[in-house]
Motif scaffolding. Sequence first.
Motif, mmCIF file in Angstrom:
data_model
loop_
_atom_site.group_PDB
_atom_site.id
_atom_site.type_symbol
_atom_site.label_atom_id
_atom_site.label_comp_id
_atom_site.label_asym_id
_atom_site.label_seq_id
_atom_site.Cartn_x
_atom_site.Cartn_y
_atom_site.Cartn_z
ATOM 1 N N VAL A 1 0.871 -1.176 0.000
ATOM 2 C CA VAL A 1 0.000 0.000 0.000
ATOM 3 C C VAL A 1 0.904 1.222 0.000
ATOM 4 O O VAL A 1 1.714 1.398 0.920
ATOM 5 N N ALA A 2 0.805 2.049 -1.033
ATOM 6 C CA ALA A 2 1.588 3.280 -1.109
ATOM 7 C C ALA A 2 0.662 4.461 -0.864
ATOM 8 O O ALA A 2 -0.402 4.554 -1.475
ATOM 9 N N PHE A 3 1.052 5.338 0.038
ATOM 10 C CA PHE A 3 0.168 6.439 0.395
ATOM 11 C C PHE A 3 0.875 7.784 0.231
ATOM 12 O O PHE A 3 2.105 7.870 0.160
ATOM 13 N N ALA A 4 0.059 8.807 0.177
ATOM 14 C CA ALA A 4 0.541 10.188 0.257
ATOM 15 C C ALA A 4 -0.527 10.999 0.976
ATOM 16 O O ALA A 4 -1.712 10.699 0.895
ATOM 17 N N LEU B 1 -0.965 -1.010 -4.223
ATOM 18 C CA LEU B 1 -2.232 -0.284 -4.233
ATOM 19 C C LEU B 1 -1.968 1.140 -3.745
ATOM 20 O O LEU B 1 -1.515 1.351 -2.618
ATOM 21 N N THR B 2 -2.239 2.116 -4.598
ATOM 22 C CA THR B 2 -1.904 3.506 -4.286
ATOM 23 C C THR B 2 -3.119 4.250 -3.755
ATOM 24 O O THR B 2 -4.164 4.291 -4.403
ATOM 25 N N LEU B 3 -2.978 4.826 -2.578
ATOM 26 C CA LEU B 3 -4.014 5.654 -1.964
ATOM 27 C C LEU B 3 -3.443 7.056 -1.800
ATOM 28 O O LEU B 3 -2.756 7.346 -0.810
ATOM 29 N N ASP B 4 -3.701 7.896 -2.782
ATOM 30 C CA ASP B 4 -3.114 9.237 -2.750
ATOM 31 C C ASP B 4 -4.091 10.328 -3.160
ATOM 32 O O ASP B 4 -3.702 11.479 -3.335
ATOM 33 N N GLY B 5 -5.378 9.997 -3.332
ATOM 34 C CA GLY B 5 -6.353 11.002 -3.730
ATOM 35 C C GLY B 5 -6.077 11.602 -5.095
ATOM 36 O O GLY B 5 -6.584 12.672 -5.426
ATOM 37 N N GLY B 6 -5.244 10.909 -5.897
ATOM 38 C CA GLY B 6 -4.906 11.406 -7.228
ATOM 39 C C GLY B 6 -3.649 12.245 -7.291
ATOM 40 O O GLY B 6 -3.279 12.718 -8.367
ATOM 41 N N ARG B 7 -2.957 12.410 -6.170
ATOM 42 C CA ARG B 7 -1.774 13.273 -6.160
ATOM 43 C C ARG B 7 -0.717 12.841 -7.145
ATOM 44 O O ARG B 7 -0.065 13.665 -7.788
ATOM 45 N N GLY B 8 -0.498 11.542 -7.258
ATOM 46 C CA GLY B 8 0.559 11.056 -8.129
ATOM 47 C C GLY B 8 0.340 11.375 -9.596
ATOM 48 O O GLY B 8 1.270 11.315 -10.391
#
Length: 269
Positions: A193-196, A252-259
């Motif tokens: 899980v990758a987050f920002a 699985l990226t959880l970043d609200g679209g930042r990336g």
Amino acid sequence: MTLSIAGKTAIVTGSARGIGLAIARHFVDLGANVMFADIDEARLESELGEEAEGEGPLRYFAGDLSQKLTAANLLSATVDAFDRIDILVNANRDFATTDPLNPDDPAFEMLIRQNMLCAVRLSQMVARRMIAQAERNGQEEGQVGAIVNVTTLAARLAQPELLGVSVASAAMEQATRSLAVALAPHRIRVNGVAFASVLSASLQSALRENGGWRDRIIDATPLGRIAAPTEIAEAALYLASEASGFVTGQILTLDGGRGLIDPAGVPAY
């Protein structure tokens, strides 16, 4: 497939606060036995207190997991308490800025050790235990175990002051993929899980010291908010459960679209 992890035993590292604590608490709430692991014994005692005593579904273990003997002792303590290990969540993370022009900056090696090496070594040790359990129990089909690595979007961004965090995060993503392939024949799945921009303990501290950061982060996030640690916990649950039974080697990226649009220089972690 189901999101249920009731009756499973999980180790969650970095679980004295923030994201790790949210994941471990969520797993307990859903019926899992959980070993909370962290270097901060005082914080573990403060958070868990009498809950960790007796025969309940949670225990805690304090120690520096960069030491191999400490990691081995964590496994032993978990097996002693719950008899088995089914899930490992590597949520232990340190945060520090690094000087990209200083080859002697001690923070760089610390971040590689704490944010990547600890997780890889513990994953190897836990995987061996999971394989031995399956062989002992004659388990010839079904999921033998699941490993979830918590990392950050810094792996895909280039922010010079976050050189250590970025390199450790990128290495963790590749380790996740490599371990997924290595452990697939043993029916152990490995995902990340990758987050920002999550209100982790480190970001909360940074926001208190830098009043303008909150608005800058929100402006750089298409969904227009900062995520809660419980949202990372939900993602970890999915990857730990058999609902993701055909998913391995994925981040699985959880970043609200930042990336998708992230401008350089906007604080995130």
